[in-house]
Design a protein around this motif. Structure first.
Motif, PDB file in Angstrom:
ATOM      1  N   ASN A 111      -2.748  15.941  14.334  1.00 45.97           N
ATOM      2  CA  ASN A 111      -2.972  17.380  14.517  1.00 45.97           C
ATOM      3  C   ASN A 111      -4.421  17.800  14.285  1.00 45.97           C
ATOM      4  O   ASN A 111      -4.959  18.630  15.015  1.00 45.97           O
ATOM      5  CB  ASN A 111      -2.068  18.186  13.576  1.00 45.97           C
ATOM      6  CG  ASN A 111      -0.692  18.382  14.182  1.00 45.97           C
ATOM      7  OD1 ASN A 111      -0.435  17.932  15.305  1.00 45.97           O
ATOM      8  ND2 ASN A 111       0.188  19.052  13.449  1.00 45.97           N
ATOM      9  N   GLY A 112      -5.036  17.203  13.263  1.00 36.68           N
ATOM     10  CA  GLY A 112      -6.422  17.586  12.938  1.00 36.68           C
ATOM     11  C   GLY A 112      -7.356  17.321  14.112  1.00 36.68           C
ATOM     12  O   GLY A 112      -8.246  18.139  14.411  1.00 36.68           O
ATOM     13  N   ILE A 160      -6.675  19.935  16.854  1.00 32.31           N
ATOM     14  CA  ILE A 160      -7.322  21.217  16.522  1.00 32.31           C
ATOM     15  C   ILE A 160      -8.828  21.094  16.769  1.00 32.31           C
ATOM     16  O   ILE A 160      -9.471  21.995  17.316  1.00 32.31           O
ATOM     17  CB  ILE A 160      -7.067  21.585  15.029  1.00 32.31           C
ATOM     18  CG1 ILE A 160      -5.593  21.920  14.801  1.00 32.31           C
ATOM     19  CG2 ILE A 160      -7.982  22.700  14.567  1.00 32.31           C
ATOM     20  CD1 ILE A 160      -5.161  23.308  15.246  1.00 32.31           C
ATOM     21  N   VAL A 185     -11.813  26.569  13.058  1.00 33.27           N
ATOM     22  CA  VAL A 185     -10.739  25.611  12.746  1.00 33.27           C
ATOM     23  C   VAL A 185      -9.634  26.318  11.946  1.00 33.27           C
ATOM     24  O   VAL A 185      -8.444  26.176  12.240  1.00 33.27           O
ATOM     25  CB  VAL A 185     -11.281  24.394  11.969  1.00 33.27           C
ATOM     26  CG1 VAL A 185     -10.149  23.546  11.403  1.00 33.27           C
ATOM     27  CG2 VAL A 185     -12.172  23.546  12.868  1.00 33.27           C
ATOM     28  N   ALA A 186     -10.037  27.121  10.961  1.00 35.31           N
ATOM     29  CA  ALA A 186      -9.056  27.813  10.104  1.00 35.31           C
ATOM     30  C   ALA A 186      -8.189  28.743  10.952  1.00 35.31           C
ATOM     31  O   ALA A 186      -6.957  28.794  10.782  1.00 35.31           O
ATOM     32  CB  ALA A 186      -9.776  28.589   9.004  1.00 35.31           C
ATOM     33  N   GLU A 215      -5.801  26.637  13.043  1.00 31.76           N
ATOM     34  CA  GLU A 215      -4.737  26.053  12.209  1.00 31.76           C
ATOM     35  C   GLU A 215      -3.639  27.080  11.952  1.00 31.76           C
ATOM     36  O   GLU A 215      -2.460  26.758  11.994  1.00 31.76           O
ATOM     37  CB  GLU A 215      -5.318  25.555  10.887  1.00 31.76           C
ATOM     38  CG  GLU A 215      -5.968  24.186  11.036  1.00 31.76           C
ATOM     39  CD  GLU A 215      -6.712  23.734   9.777  1.00 31.76           C
ATOM     40  OE1 GLU A 215      -7.086  22.560   9.730  1.00 31.76           O
ATOM     41  OE2 GLU A 215      -6.934  24.563   8.870  1.00 31.76           O
ATOM     42  N   GLN A 216      -4.083  28.310  11.728  1.00 35.42           N
ATOM     43  CA  GLN A 216      -3.110  29.373  11.480  1.00 35.42           C
ATOM     44  C   GLN A 216      -2.302  29.658  12.753  1.00 35.42           C
ATOM     45  O   GLN A 216      -1.077  29.738  12.721  1.00 35.42           O
ATOM     46  CB  GLN A 216      -3.861  30.630  11.050  1.00 35.42           C
ATOM     47  CG  GLN A 216      -3.007  31.561  10.250  1.00 35.42           C
ATOM     48  CD  GLN A 216      -3.826  32.733   9.724  1.00 35.42           C
ATOM     49  OE1 GLN A 216      -4.912  33.032  10.225  1.00 35.42           O
ATOM     50  NE2 GLN A 216      -3.302  33.390   8.733  1.00 35.42           N
ATOM     51  N   TYR A 227      -1.706  27.715  15.275  1.00 32.98           N
ATOM     52  CA  TYR A 227      -0.826  26.613  15.695  1.00 32.98           C
ATOM     53  C   TYR A 227       0.074  26.107  14.563  1.00 32.98           C
ATOM     54  O   TYR A 227       0.688  25.051  14.682  1.00 32.98           O
ATOM     55  CB  TYR A 227      -1.657  25.447  16.253  1.00 32.98           C
ATOM     56  CG  TYR A 227      -2.185  25.734  17.653  1.00 32.98           C
ATOM     57  CD1 TYR A 227      -1.310  25.893  18.722  1.00 32.98           C
ATOM     58  CD2 TYR A 227      -3.551  25.838  17.893  1.00 32.98           C
ATOM     59  CE1 TYR A 227      -1.785  26.168  19.994  1.00 32.98           C
ATOM     60  CE2 TYR A 227      -4.042  26.113  19.174  1.00 32.98           C
ATOM     61  CZ  TYR A 227      -3.142  26.281  20.212  1.00 32.98           C
ATOM     62  OH  TYR A 227      -3.597  26.545  21.477  1.00 32.98           O
ATOM     63  N   ALA A 228       0.161  26.877  13.479  1.00 36.47           N
ATOM     64  CA  ALA A 228       0.923  26.420  12.311  1.00 36.47           C
ATOM     65  C   ALA A 228       2.363  26.064  12.681  1.00 36.47           C
ATOM     66  O   ALA A 228       2.914  25.078  12.188  1.00 36.47           O
ATOM     67  CB  ALA A 228       0.901  27.476  11.218  1.00 36.47           C
ATOM     68  N   ILE A 269       0.489  21.823  19.595  1.00 35.94           N
ATOM     69  CA  ILE A 269      -0.912  22.021  20.016  1.00 35.94           C
ATOM     70  C   ILE A 269      -1.102  21.353  21.377  1.00 35.94           C
ATOM     71  O   ILE A 269      -1.101  20.126  21.476  1.00 35.94           O
ATOM     72  CB  ILE A 269      -1.880  21.396  18.983  1.00 35.94           C
ATOM     73  CG1 ILE A 269      -1.566  21.910  17.579  1.00 35.94           C
ATOM     74  CG2 ILE A 269      -3.335  21.676  19.374  1.00 35.94           C
ATOM     75  CD1 ILE A 269      -2.186  21.079  16.467  1.00 35.94           C
TER      76      ILE A 269
END
Ligand SMILES: Cc1cc2nc3c(=O)[nH]c(=O)nc-3n(C[C@H](O)[C@H](O)[C@H](O)COP(=O)(O)O)c2cc1C
Length: 211
Positions: free
Chosen positions: A128-129, A132, A153-154, A157-158, A160-161, A165
């Motif tokens: 995932n990282g 993203i 990125v933050a 991440e929110q 696609y929580a 993705i």
């Protein structure tokens, strides 16, 4: 000691016409398997050289992610510098250097995009990282600060929580279809072995080059 005084003798292996596979992709696989078996760090790291249509070259490292359909596959951002150069001038050169084995492989050929479906399959296999990261980075463009990137990125991440993705359409694979591949084996006194395969229609011709 100055840089000019650094000097190493190459003594490990030889490379002869009778040993190599008539197919350079199989020969590549053979050497690659040996590089993996030798536990080299990132044996799939390779230099990728591209050029603008008017001939200005640029080079950077990328990771080989597969050898299939007669070519060498890597993944990147299609809108990056390399991506833009390849769109305008679809020719590239690749270089592997495995110092522990005293080996170099040089590859040249035409470049094509792999299919979107092939890129989807690989993208889906990434952590995932990294996925993203592909969304967060407009590769090769100027950014104001590291903080700007981390902020992006933050946010992603929110967003696609709790959803999958997807692959950005600007991110995918290229395949280098070789018409020249050279295998280089270091030998004593700089009398190295160099065997070059060049494609002649559907045949590969193997020639020894002077070191
Ligand atoms: C060992 C190594 C492996 C790399 N692998 C990749 C890769 O597979 N794909 C990629 O886009 N960039 C990869 N990079 C980063 C590229 O070298 C480069 O910084 C980036 O792709 C931007 O290049 P460009 O501006 O010329 O397009 C790698 C860097 C290193 C050092």
């Amino acid at each position: 000691m100055g840089i000019a005084d650094l000097r190493k003798e190459y003594t490990r292996h030889g490379l002869s016409e009778t040993d190599v596979d008539p197919d350079p992709l199989r020969q590549f696989q053979c050497w690659f398997d040996q590089a993996v078996a030798a536990e080299l760090i990132e044996p799939n790291a390779m230099t990728l050289a591209t050029a603008t249509p008017d001939g200005r070259p640029s080079a950077r490292m990328v990771l080989l992610k597969g050898v299939d359909n007669g070519g060498f596959v890597f993944f990147t951002n299609y809108e990056s510098r390399k991506g833009v150069e390849l769109a305008a001038n679809p020719w590239a050169a690749l270089v592997f250097y495995w110092p522990e084995l005293e080996r170099q492989i040089r590859i040249e050929g035409r470049v094509e995009r792999i299919t979107p479906e092939e890129s989807d399959v690989y993208f889906a296999s990434r952590p995932n990282g990294s996925r993203i990261g592909a969304w967060a980075s407009r590769q090769s463009s100027v950014i104001g600060s590291r903080a700007e990137l981390e902020q992006r990125v933050a946010e992603l991440e929110q967003f696609y929580a709790d959803r999958d993705i997807p692959r950005p359409t600007y991110w995918g694979g290229f395949r280098v279809i070789p018409d020249v591949i050279e295998f280089w084996q270091g030998r004593p006194n700089r009398l190295h072995d160099r065997l070059r395969y060049r494609r002649n229609n559907s045949q590969w011709i193997i020639e020894r080059l002077s070191p």
